[in-house]
Each structure stands twice: as structure tokens, then as C-alpha cells.
Design a protein around this motif. Sequence first.
Motif: not given
Length: 142
Positions: A14-37
Motif C-alpha cells: 500500500v505504501t509503495v502504490c500510494a507514493y508511486a501514484v503521488y509521484l506520478l501525479v505531481v511529476l506529471g503536473r510539472a511538465s515544463s514549469g518549476a516543480l515547487a510551483e
Amino acid sequence: MALEEKRAWIMLVVTVCAYAVYLLVVLGRASSGALAEVPYVAPLLWTVGAAIVASIVLHVAAALISPADAGRKDQRDREIGRFGEHVGQSFVVIGGVAALVMAMAELDHFWIANTVYLAFVLSSLLGSIAKIAAYRWGFRTW
């Protein structure tokens, strides 16, 4: 397999799956902008909430599948559980200190929140792995 070992496996998966989903969503939203934004709060809350619900549901399912083991812990189970929690807690401390240093350095909230989340994830993973290893390869008491 003991019910407590099944619970450790559930927590690990559960921990691996939840964190993987979180990373995919956040990194997917950071296409070309700053990650902190990137808006991270909602994905973080949703993945943590979903992980909690999934963990509860899977723990109940595991107890229903093997009702003879439900609610039964022997001395070895308690010692392994305590050992796993102690091993995993080291990352909570490391993450807390890292977040404190980051806050004093006035870093962006994104980095502080993600450091704390990563510390919780690593704590859960390390604790679960320690429990599984103790069940699989033996556990020596002090």
C-alpha cells in the motif's frame, strides 16, 4: 504465513502504490514549469487518505480470510512488531530534522512537505521490510 506478516506485506504494498501514484501525479503536473510551483496538497492528501482506507480494508480482508489467526499475537509477533516499529522510526526522526532545517533555511513549503511525506514513506517501508525479514529469516531477541 502469520497474520502479522500479512499485515506487514499489506503495509509495504500500500505504501509503495500510494507514493508511486503521488509521484506520478505531481511529476506529471510539472511538465515544463518549476516543480515547487506544482499543486501538491490535494494529491498528497488524497493518496494518504486512500492509503489509509486501502490499508484498513485489506487488514480486515486478511483477518476475514484467516479468522483463526485474527486477534492472536504471541510473544514473537509482539517482539517483531516492536522491532519493526523501532527500525522504521529512524526515518521519522531524520525527516523531522530535515524538515526543521529546511524551515529554518526558509525553503518552499513544497520541499518541506515532500521531505516529511518521504520520511513517512521510508519509515513505513523500512519497518515493514524489517518485520518481513524477521518473520522470514528469524528474529533474535536481545
